[in-house]
Design a protein around this motif. Structure first.
Motif, mmCIF file in Angstrom:
data_model
loop_
_atom_site.group_PDB
_atom_site.id
_atom_site.type_symbol
_atom_site.label_atom_id
_atom_site.label_comp_id
_atom_site.label_asym_id
_atom_site.label_seq_id
_atom_site.Cartn_x
_atom_site.Cartn_y
_atom_site.Cartn_z
ATOM 1 N N HIS A 62 0.821 -1.226 0.000
ATOM 2 C CA HIS A 62 0.000 0.000 0.000
ATOM 3 C C HIS A 62 0.850 1.269 0.000
ATOM 4 N N ARG A 63 1.770 1.312 -0.954
ATOM 5 C CA ARG A 63 2.610 2.492 -1.146
ATOM 6 C C ARG A 63 2.504 2.926 -2.598
ATOM 7 N N VAL A 64 2.675 4.226 -2.828
ATOM 8 C CA VAL A 64 2.683 4.738 -4.188
ATOM 9 C C VAL A 64 3.562 5.978 -4.220
ATOM 10 N N GLU A 65 4.107 6.272 -5.379
ATOM 11 C CA GLU A 65 4.885 7.492 -5.578
ATOM 12 C C GLU A 65 4.066 8.467 -6.413
ATOM 13 N N ILE A 66 4.135 9.749 -6.082
ATOM 14 C CA ILE A 66 3.580 10.804 -6.932
ATOM 15 C C ILE A 66 4.754 11.460 -7.631
ATOM 16 N N GLY A 67 4.710 11.492 -8.959
ATOM 17 C CA GLY A 67 5.848 12.061 -9.667
ATOM 18 C C GLY A 67 5.599 12.236 -11.147
ATOM 19 N N SER A 68 6.705 12.342 -11.902
ATOM 20 C CA SER A 68 6.649 12.650 -13.343
ATOM 21 C C SER A 68 5.759 13.859 -13.588
ATOM 22 N N THR A 69 5.863 14.838 -12.705
ATOM 23 C CA THR A 69 4.998 16.023 -12.756
ATOM 24 C C THR A 69 5.700 17.163 -13.470
ATOM 25 N N TRP A 70 4.994 17.787 -14.393
ATOM 26 C CA TRP A 70 5.484 19.026 -14.995
ATOM 27 C C TRP A 70 4.300 19.921 -15.336
ATOM 28 N N TYR A 71 4.563 21.219 -15.347
ATOM 29 C CA TYR A 71 3.536 22.213 -15.674
ATOM 30 C C TYR A 71 4.096 23.220 -16.665
ATOM 31 N N ALA A 72 3.251 23.661 -17.581
ATOM 32 C CA ALA A 72 3.598 24.766 -18.467
ATOM 33 C C ALA A 72 4.068 25.944 -17.627
ATOM 34 N N ALA A 73 4.991 26.732 -18.165
ATOM 35 C CA ALA A 73 5.535 27.861 -17.403
ATOM 36 C C ALA A 73 4.431 28.784 -16.889
ATOM 37 N N SER A 74 3.385 29.000 -17.677
ATOM 38 C CA SER A 74 2.307 29.905 -17.275
ATOM 39 C C SER A 74 1.480 29.356 -16.116
#
Length: 198
Positions: A93-105
């Motif tokens: 029961h573990r998970v990673e939150i990642g591979s996150t990116w956002y537009a500069a705006s």
């Protein structure tokens, strides 16, 4: 046993939509906002590789180890980024939150805080996680500060952990939030979203 199923998560600032090939053009446009693939310490794909990246992520979803989301800005109705559950451990029961990116705006707006709140809430309160992990490049100081602002605690540094696309070797910084800390972290994130921004 914990299972990752596609789900839409809605907030005031953002909606997290299960990733599909239909998001390819919008994500290619979003990644051009800031030319995010040029940041050497990240692995954001360039616009022309977005369809292949979506296929890769959908393959992880089919295996049950990942679940990716396109991030929609509620204010503009535009897709502004990507985030994911990764390395799901259904037994423990573990998970990673990642591979996150956002537009500069979309950076330095309430969107990231709200997305993390929605993902953490779902992980702890629906999936029954005992811990949620975050990983980033040692040199990605902006990402490390953002993770620390969430209330995650440093677990350690995996030295010479992986080879980056440009051939450099990445030291990976590992953080986590555990279930016992979640009520306090949730209160803090809700406060961050509610406070005036100037």
């Amino acid at each position: 046993m914990m299972t990752l199923e596609p789900v839409t998560l809605r907030g005031r600032h953002a909606t997290l939509e299960p990733l599909t090939m239909a998001h390819a053009d919008a994500l290619a446009e979003a990644v051009r906002d800031g030319e995010l693939w040029k940041l050497w310490y990240t692995t954001v794909q360039p616009p022309e590789k977005m369809p292949a990246e979506i296929e890769r992520r959908l393959a992880l979803q089919a295996k049950g180890t990942g679940l990716s989301f396109a991030v929609r800005d509620q204010r503009t109705d535009r897709i502004v980024g990507l985030t994911a559950y990764l390395n799901a451990d259904t037994v423990h029961h573990r998970v990673e939150i990642g591979s996150t990116w956002y537009a500069a705006s979309a950076q330095r707006t309430p969107i990231n805080t709200e997305c993390k709140l929605m993902l953490l809430t779902h992980a702890f309160e629906q999936l029954g996680c005992i811990a949620v992990e975050f990983r980033t490049h040692f040199m990605n100081h902006a990402s490390r500060r953002a993770i620390e602002r969430l209330g995650a605690k440093l677990d350690g540094i995996l030295r010479s952990h992986m080879v980056m696309p440009n051939g450099t070797v990445r030291d990976t910084v590992v953080y986590s939030i555990v279930a016992a800390e979640w009520p306090t972290v949730k209160t803090h994130l809700e406060w961050q979203l509610a406070r005036p921004r100037g």
